[in-house]
Design a protein around this motif. Structure first.
Motif, PDB file in Angstrom:
ATOM      1  N   LEU A 170      -5.596  -5.022  -0.164  1.00 33.51           N
ATOM      2  CA  LEU A 170      -5.675  -4.162  -1.349  1.00 33.51           C
ATOM      3  C   LEU A 170      -7.074  -4.264  -1.963  1.00 33.51           C
ATOM      4  N   PRO A 171      -8.072  -3.631  -1.330  1.00 35.73           N
ATOM      5  CA  PRO A 171      -9.459  -3.884  -1.734  1.00 35.73           C
ATOM      6  C   PRO A 171     -10.047  -2.936  -2.771  1.00 35.73           C
ATOM      7  N   THR A 172      -9.437  -1.758  -2.997  1.00 35.39           N
ATOM      8  CA  THR A 172     -10.157  -0.777  -3.818  1.00 35.39           C
ATOM      9  C   THR A 172      -9.202   0.234  -4.433  1.00 35.39           C
ATOM     10  N   GLY A 173      -9.728   1.022  -5.381  1.00 34.66           N
ATOM     11  CA  GLY A 173      -8.960   2.110  -5.982  1.00 34.66           C
ATOM     12  C   GLY A 173      -7.688   1.657  -6.662  1.00 34.66           C
ATOM     13  N   TYR A 174      -6.626   2.465  -6.538  1.00 31.06           N
ATOM     14  CA  TYR A 174      -5.357   2.141  -7.188  1.00 31.06           C
ATOM     15  C   TYR A 174      -4.797   0.816  -6.698  1.00 31.06           C
ATOM     16  N   MET A 175      -5.222   0.396  -5.485  1.00 29.63           N
ATOM     17  CA  MET A 175      -4.694  -0.840  -4.911  1.00 29.63           C
ATOM     18  C   MET A 175      -5.099  -2.063  -5.717  1.00 29.63           C
ATOM     19  N   LEU A 176      -6.182  -1.967  -6.498  1.00 28.62           N
ATOM     20  CA  LEU A 176      -6.609  -3.104  -7.308  1.00 28.62           C
ATOM     21  C   LEU A 176      -5.579  -3.425  -8.391  1.00 28.62           C
TER      22      LEU A 176
ATOM     23  N   ALA B 208     -10.280   0.434 -12.846  1.00 30.29           N
ATOM     24  CA  ALA B 208      -9.192   1.272 -12.347  1.00 30.29           C
ATOM     25  C   ALA B 208      -8.097   1.412 -13.387  1.00 30.29           C
ATOM     26  N   ARG B 209      -7.772   0.308 -14.066  1.00 32.84           N
ATOM     27  CA  ARG B 209      -6.734   0.354 -15.093  1.00 32.84           C
ATOM     28  C   ARG B 209      -7.185   1.195 -16.282  1.00 32.84           C
ATOM     29  N   ASP B 210      -8.443   0.999 -16.696  1.00 38.98           N
ATOM     30  CA  ASP B 210      -8.966   1.763 -17.827  1.00 38.98           C
ATOM     31  C   ASP B 210      -9.030   3.248 -17.507  1.00 38.98           C
ATOM     32  N   GLY B 211      -9.292   3.570 -16.229  1.00 42.30           N
ATOM     33  CA  GLY B 211      -9.302   4.980 -15.827  1.00 42.30           C
ATOM     34  C   GLY B 211      -7.947   5.608 -16.022  1.00 42.30           C
ATOM     35  N   ALA B 212      -6.898   4.846 -15.738  1.00 43.59           N
ATOM     36  CA  ALA B 212      -5.546   5.370 -15.945  1.00 43.59           C
ATOM     37  C   ALA B 212      -5.271   5.574 -17.426  1.00 43.59           C
ATOM     38  N   THR B 213      -5.739   4.614 -18.257  1.00 49.21           N
ATOM     39  CA  THR B 213      -5.517   4.721 -19.699  1.00 49.21           C
ATOM     40  C   THR B 213      -6.228   5.935 -20.272  1.00 49.21           C
ATOM     41  N   ALA B 214      -7.420   6.228 -19.720  1.00 49.40           N
ATOM     42  CA  ALA B 214      -8.199   7.352 -20.231  1.00 49.40           C
ATOM     43  C   ALA B 214      -7.772   8.690 -19.640  1.00 49.40           C
TER      44      ALA B 214
ATOM     45  N   SER C 174      -7.837   6.714  -7.952  1.00 47.75           N
ATOM     46  CA  SER C 174      -7.857   5.945  -9.184  1.00 47.75           C
ATOM     47  C   SER C 174      -6.469   5.388  -9.457  1.00 47.75           C
ATOM     48  N   ALA C 175      -6.389   4.615 -10.540  1.00 50.41           N
ATOM     49  CA  ALA C 175      -5.113   3.998 -10.896  1.00 50.41           C
ATOM     50  C   ALA C 175      -4.225   4.907 -11.726  1.00 50.41           C
ATOM     51  N   ALA C 176      -4.657   6.136 -11.945  1.00 51.06           N
ATOM     52  CA  ALA C 176      -3.877   7.044 -12.780  1.00 51.06           C
ATOM     53  C   ALA C 176      -2.477   7.238 -12.206  1.00 51.06           C
ATOM     54  N   GLY C 177      -1.471   7.038 -13.048  1.00 47.23           N
ATOM     55  CA  GLY C 177      -0.097   7.232 -12.623  1.00 47.23           C
ATOM     56  C   GLY C 177       0.490   6.065 -11.860  1.00 47.23           C
ATOM     57  N   VAL C 178      -0.286   4.993 -11.653  1.00 51.16           N
ATOM     58  CA  VAL C 178       0.235   3.833 -10.936  1.00 51.16           C
ATOM     59  C   VAL C 178       0.977   2.942 -11.930  1.00 51.16           C
ATOM     60  N   PRO C 179       2.273   2.719 -11.746  1.00 52.09           N
ATOM     61  CA  PRO C 179       3.033   1.924 -12.727  1.00 52.09           C
ATOM     62  C   PRO C 179       2.453   0.535 -12.937  1.00 52.09           C
ATOM     63  N   GLU C 180       1.910  -0.075 -11.870  1.00 50.03           N
ATOM     64  CA  GLU C 180       1.358  -1.426 -12.001  1.00 50.03           C
ATOM     65  C   GLU C 180       0.227  -1.460 -13.022  1.00 50.03           C
TER      66      GLU C 180
ATOM     67  N   ARG D 105       0.819  -1.211   0.000  1.00 50.17           N
ATOM     68  CA  ARG D 105       0.000   0.000   0.000  1.00 50.17           C
ATOM     69  C   ARG D 105       0.856   1.265   0.000  1.00 50.17           C
ATOM     70  N   HIS D 106       2.176   1.102   0.055  1.00 47.50           N
ATOM     71  CA  HIS D 106       3.076   2.250   0.140  1.00 47.50           C
ATOM     72  C   HIS D 106       2.950   3.143  -1.084  1.00 47.50           C
ATOM     73  N   ARG D 107       3.112   4.444  -0.894  1.00 44.71           N
ATOM     74  CA  ARG D 107       3.002   5.400  -2.002  1.00 44.71           C
ATOM     75  C   ARG D 107       4.143   5.267  -3.010  1.00 44.71           C
ATOM     76  N   ASP D 108       5.289   4.823  -2.532  1.00 44.88           N
ATOM     77  CA  ASP D 108       6.467   4.713  -3.396  1.00 44.88           C
ATOM     78  C   ASP D 108       6.403   3.403  -4.186  1.00 44.88           C
ATOM     79  N   ALA D 109       6.399   3.508  -5.521  1.00 48.43           N
ATOM     80  CA  ALA D 109       6.278   2.322  -6.365  1.00 48.43           C
ATOM     81  C   ALA D 109       7.453   1.365  -6.178  1.00 48.43           C
ATOM     82  N   THR D 110       8.651   1.894  -5.913  1.00 44.96           N
ATOM     83  CA  THR D 110       9.797   1.007  -5.722  1.00 44.96           C
ATOM     84  C   THR D 110       9.634   0.178  -4.452  1.00 44.96           C
ATOM     85  N   ARG D 111       9.006   0.753  -3.421  1.00 42.09           N
ATOM     86  CA  ARG D 111       8.742  -0.005  -2.194  1.00 42.09           C
ATOM     87  C   ARG D 111       7.716  -1.097  -2.463  1.00 42.09           C
TER      88      ARG D 111
END
Length: 199
Positions: A126-132, A172-178, A185-191, A91-97
């Motif tokens: 990891l139940p919701t939002g970018y965590m999905l 969530a993934r499609d939201g990032a794509t759009a 949301s998943a926007a900006g999440v490398p995963e 759940r950490h904000r840092d993607a490398t972590r």
């Protein structure tokens, strides 16, 4: 000649008892594990804000896992504590972590921790939002690292994969794509971007 009659049933074998912890096991579970668990996370200050943060140490988690699995009585409970800590680190904000925690979880699966346990804790942590998107990437890493899929984990994997393809994780993934930059949301999440590239 004396002796048991030829037709008499054999006496039942005594029921086997679970191994009792010896002095070494008691010392490990009562002192060494609690002491080493304090090293599981490294305290640090976030740059800019100075807020206190805790960062998972994956090598310590894997070393504790090897130790916990040797304990005859307290081992399963100690393993559960480690699984919870590693999943929470995703759940950490840092993607490398998050990447480090995901790699650690995959190694735990490869080491023999039941996949059903790992998947169940992933779903809770990891139940919701970018965590999905983070969860879907972790499931993919687990399936890559483990050789066989047990029956008790198959249903959970199917549910999570369906969510990945059709449900909330896909949204969530499609939201990032759009270009959806809504909070959570998943926007900006490398995963999410990695998952999008493989679907």
């Amino acid at each position: 000649a004396s002796g048991a009659p030829s037709g008499a049933a054999a006496a039942p074998a005594p029921a086997s008892e679970p191994p009792k912890p010896d002095a070494l096991s008691r010392g490990v579970s009562g002192f060494l594990m609690p002491t080493a668990r304090r090293l599981l996370k490294r305290p640090e200050r976030r740059a800019g804000t100075g807020a206190r943060d805790e960062v998972l140490r994956p090598p310590v988690a894997l070393a504790l896992l090897r130790l916990a699995r040797k304990l005859p009585k307290d081992g399963p409970g100690e393993v559960s504590v480690l699984v919870v800590a590693v999943c929470a680190a995703m759940r950490h904000r840092d993607a490398t972590r998050r990447d480090a925690a995901r790699a650690c979880l995959a190694k735990m699966g490869a080491a023999g921790v039941p996949l059903s346990k790992l998947l169940g804790e992933l779903r809770s942590a990891l139940p919701t939002g970018y965590m999905l998107a983070v969860r879907s990437a972790a499931v993919n890493s687990l399936l890559t690292a483990t050789d066989a899929l047990s029956d008790d984990a198959a249903a959970t994997v199917a549910e999570l994969l369906l969510e990945d393809l059709l449900g909330d994780a896909a949204a969530a993934r499609d939201g990032a794509t759009a270009g959806d930059h809504a909070a959570g949301s998943a926007a900006g999440v490398p995963e999410a971007k990695k998952l999008g590239s493989r679907t």
